[in-house]
Design a protein around this motif. Structure first.
Motif, PDB file in Angstrom:
ATOM      1  N   LYS A 280       0.869  -1.181   0.000  1.00 40.09           N
ATOM      2  CA  LYS A 280       0.000   0.000   0.000  1.00 40.09           C
ATOM      3  C   LYS A 280       0.904   1.229   0.000  1.00 40.09           C
ATOM      4  O   LYS A 280       1.767   1.368   0.864  1.00 40.09           O
ATOM      5  N   ASN A 283       4.730   0.754   0.235  1.00 38.65           N
ATOM      6  CA  ASN A 283       5.258   0.109   1.426  1.00 38.65           C
ATOM      7  C   ASN A 283       4.526  -1.205   1.687  1.00 38.65           C
ATOM      8  O   ASN A 283       3.311  -1.296   1.470  1.00 38.65           O
ATOM      9  N   CYS A 285       2.453  -3.836   3.633  1.00 42.11           N
ATOM     10  CA  CYS A 285       1.625  -3.928   4.835  1.00 42.11           C
ATOM     11  C   CYS A 285       1.479  -5.380   5.266  1.00 42.11           C
ATOM     12  O   CYS A 285       0.853  -5.660   6.286  1.00 42.11           O
ATOM     13  N   GLY A 286       2.090  -6.285   4.505  1.00 39.94           N
ATOM     14  CA  GLY A 286       2.107  -7.695   4.893  1.00 39.94           C
ATOM     15  C   GLY A 286       2.919  -8.507   3.914  1.00 39.94           C
ATOM     16  O   GLY A 286       2.738  -8.375   2.702  1.00 39.94           O
ATOM     17  N   CYS A 303      -1.155  -9.536   8.818  1.00 44.52           N
ATOM     18  CA  CYS A 303      -0.240  -8.547   9.407  1.00 44.52           C
ATOM     19  C   CYS A 303      -0.937  -7.204   9.599  1.00 44.52           C
ATOM     20  O   CYS A 303      -0.734  -6.538  10.603  1.00 44.52           O
ATOM     21  N   ASP A 304      -1.749  -6.803   8.599  1.00 49.93           N
ATOM     22  CA  ASP A 304      -2.411  -5.502   8.666  1.00 49.93           C
ATOM     23  C   ASP A 304      -3.615  -5.521   7.727  1.00 49.93           C
ATOM     24  O   ASP A 304      -3.555  -5.038   6.601  1.00 49.93           O
ATOM     25  N   SER A 307      -4.867  -2.014   6.258  1.00 49.70           N
ATOM     26  CA  SER A 307      -4.091  -1.422   5.171  1.00 49.70           C
ATOM     27  C   SER A 307      -4.176  -2.245   3.899  1.00 49.70           C
ATOM     28  O   SER A 307      -4.014  -1.707   2.787  1.00 49.70           O
ATOM     29  N   ALA A 308      -4.421  -3.549   4.025  1.00 52.95           N
ATOM     30  CA  ALA A 308      -4.478  -4.407   2.841  1.00 52.95           C
ATOM     31  C   ALA A 308      -5.667  -4.054   1.948  1.00 52.95           C
ATOM     32  O   ALA A 308      -5.661  -4.352   0.751  1.00 52.95           O
ATOM     33  N   GLY A 311      -5.217  -2.652  -1.656  1.00 53.42           N
ATOM     34  CA  GLY A 311      -3.785  -2.774  -1.870  1.00 53.42           C
ATOM     35  C   GLY A 311      -3.425  -3.516  -3.144  1.00 53.42           C
ATOM     36  O   GLY A 311      -4.274  -3.859  -3.969  1.00 53.42           O
ATOM     37  N   VAL A 420      11.162  -1.307   2.523  1.00 48.79           N
ATOM     38  CA  VAL A 420      10.323  -0.431   3.337  1.00 48.79           C
ATOM     39  C   VAL A 420      10.975   0.948   3.382  1.00 48.79           C
ATOM     40  O   VAL A 420      12.185   1.073   3.538  1.00 48.79           O
ATOM     41  N   THR A 433       5.487 -11.170   8.313  1.00 47.11           N
ATOM     42  CA  THR A 433       5.541  -9.892   9.017  1.00 47.11           C
ATOM     43  C   THR A 433       4.375  -9.807   9.993  1.00 47.11           C
ATOM     44  O   THR A 433       3.256 -10.217   9.686  1.00 47.11           O
ATOM     45  N   LYS A 453       0.658  -1.508  15.422  1.00 48.23           N
ATOM     46  CA  LYS A 453      -0.052  -2.279  14.394  1.00 48.23           C
ATOM     47  C   LYS A 453      -0.164  -3.749  14.816  1.00 48.23           C
ATOM     48  O   LYS A 453      -1.195  -4.397  14.622  1.00 48.23           O
TER      49      LYS A 453
END
Length: 529
Positions: A280, A283, A285-286, A303-304, A307-308, A311, A420, A433, A453
């Motif tokens: 995303k 960067n 997010c997983g 992981c997130d 945010s996914a 994405g 990242v 992650t 997170k």
């Protein structure tokens, strides 16, 4: 110079014979006299067309293995003469120079030879001299002469001649002249950059870059910015060379994010294990490995999950139906993979706005190449970050040595941290992650965000403790103070991988010892701005 100017004589000299015969026939049907050279003349004659050899016009035979054939005043005079200049017309008459109204030239296939790794001597022989010289002459005289350098412009040329009864307009000639100069510029850029690499010149005095339009974009990063996507002619697997199977056109941000996702997932060898990266805003997010592609996707998603949403998903193995079913459960912008099954394509077809891209493989993350970034008044050029760390490169700096499983997670985290934005902090547990902190002005803030997170996802999953408990943490650059490391310890990290090299390394090592962390130094950093 007038707006409309007739095409009465054309010179055709091409390496790529695609469409040449049809073009020649269409021109001949309009009464255009055809001049040509070598293989082009033979191709046209074999099709039954009447062609005059350039050698008959110049009075000189082709020589030196074809190196000298069009470099002659009767060719360049015919291209450069101003038709409304009495002195030029007089010179043409005195020296028996025929006016050339249309030039059809494409160049020796230098870029093709480069792509297949031809040897030095073969590359030299693929450097065109006469072609660029004629193109530049013809394009300069676009007030009267039409210059075509791309096969894809043949139809536009014929349409122009049809519309204007055998003539071309000034605006049309202008447009083709710009294309012509861009072509010779790109060609010279390819030659000069190849030669710089061939002689080991890492920072040549002058460096040129060129691209070919692939797509005019709706807008750039924001709607008020215009944008376009250009390819550089390389065959590196990725967003520029991928096949799009469905979905609307990629946007500027889609292209940027998809490139970031695919370059990251390529860090993981598909022959060893499936891997998935979810990106995303450039960067991760997983990122995760798994026994199956589906497991890798689920672990990366966990992981997130927030945010996914919306994405980009990149896979290191061909997309299968089970993974496709999981991906379509949430809104996803783009999926890129080195292939996809028919079943997976059918599942995606139900989501019309989801873009599916497939490639012929994964990019080689260790391959030498360059990155270019524009700044005011200049360009920043550097080698692509192909830095690689193996187990043998790690230096254990704490009394507590990491276990084999911790080392695996540390190396996984290190690969992710490379992709990242700095300052980067990445928590990894069981090859997935569990927290990512990116792009902060301090490493402490990144550590705090990644930990937050991790806790938020644990709460959403109904777990009793943050996902970061027992994790490995990677820092893309050294900890300048112990505070960032201590935050990682507070988040439950059990081991740390970082470059080292700070004046306060001992202070950080002492803090790791006191917190009961195992720590290794890589001796390499991965800043990504």
């Amino acid at each position: 110079m007038t707006d409309l100017y007739p095409v009465r004589r054309a010179l055709l000299s091409v390496s790529d014979k695609t469409g040449l015969v049809d073009l020649g026939k269409a021109l001949a049907a309009r009464g255009v006299e055809l001049l040509s050279t070598g293989g082009s003349a033979k191709t046209l004659r074999d099709a039954g067309l009447e062609v005059k050899d350039v050698a008959d016009v110049t009075g000189f035979p082709e020589m030196m293995d074809g190196r000298v054939k069009t470099l002659h005043p009767k060719v360049h005079g015919g291209l450069l003469a101003l038709r409304d200049n009495d002195d030029h017309i007089k010179a043409m008459a005195e020296h028996d120079i025929l006016g050339i109204d249309l030039l059809i030239v494409n160049l020796y296939p230098f870029e093709t030879a480069l792509a297949r790794g031809a040897e030095y001597d073969e590359m030299i022989e693929n450097i065109d001299i006469g072609g660029p010289a004629m193109i530049r002459a013809s394009a300069k005289n676009h007030g009267f002469v039409t210059t075509v350098v791309d096969v894809e412009d043949y139809d536009a040329l014929l349409a122009e001649l049809e519309t204007n009864d055998g003539q071309t307009s000034y605006v049309f000639r202008q447009k083709l002249a710009q294309i012509a100069y861009a072509r010779t510029g790109a060609y010279d850029a390819a030659v000069s950059n190849w030669m710089a690499d061939a002689i080991g010149e890492a920072a040549p005095r002058r460096r040129a870059f060129a691209g070919t339009i692939k797509q005019t974009l709706r807008y750039g990063e924001n709607p008020h910015q215009s944008a376009a996507f250009y390819t550089d002619g390389s065959d590196r697997p990725g967003v520029a060379t991928a096949t799009q199977h469905q979905g609307k056109e990629l946007s500027y941000n889609n292209i940027n994010d998809t490139d970031a996702a695919f370059e990251l997932v390529a860090e993981f060898d598909p022959a060893e294990t499936p891997a998935v990266a979810i990106i995303k805003h450039a960067n991760p997010c997983g990122v995760a490995k798994g026994a199956t592609l589906l497991e890798a996707y689920k672990n990366a998603f966990d992981c997130d999950r927030t945010s996914a949403f919306g994405g980009i998903v990149a896979l290191n193995q061909p997309l299968d139906a089970e993974t496709a079913e999981a991906i379509v459960d949430i809104f996803t912008e783009v999926v890129i993979a080195p292939g996809a099954s028919d079943e997976a394509k059918a599942i995606f077809a139900k989501k019309k706005n989801l873009r599916l891209l497939t490639t012929d493989g994964l990019p080689n993350v260790l391959e030498a190449s360059h990155t270019v970034r524009q700044v005011a008044g200049g360009l920043l050029v550097q080698n692509k970050d192909a830095g690689f760390i193996s187990l043998d490169d790690l230096k254990v700096v704490t009394k507590l040595a990491p276990t084999d499983e911790q080392l695996k997670d540390m190396l996984f985290a290190w690969k992710v941290a490379k992709h990242v934005k700095s300052n980067a902090i990445v928590y990894v547990k069981d090859q997935a992650t569990v927290g990512v902190g990116a792009g902060q002005m301090s490493r402490l803030d990144s550590a705090l965000i990644a930990a937050a997170k991790s806790k938020r996802m644990a709460d959403a999953m109904g777990l009793d403790q943050p996902l970061s408990i027992g994790s490995a943490v990677a820092s893309d650059a050294f900890f300048p103070f112990a505070d960032g490391l201590l935050e990682a310890a507070a988040a439950g990290a059990s081991c740390v991988i970082q470059p080292g090299g700070s004046m306060r390394d001992q202070e950080v090592i002492d803090a790791a010892e006191e917190a009961g962390l195992a720590m290794v130094f890589t001796g390499m950093r991965h800043f990504r701005h």
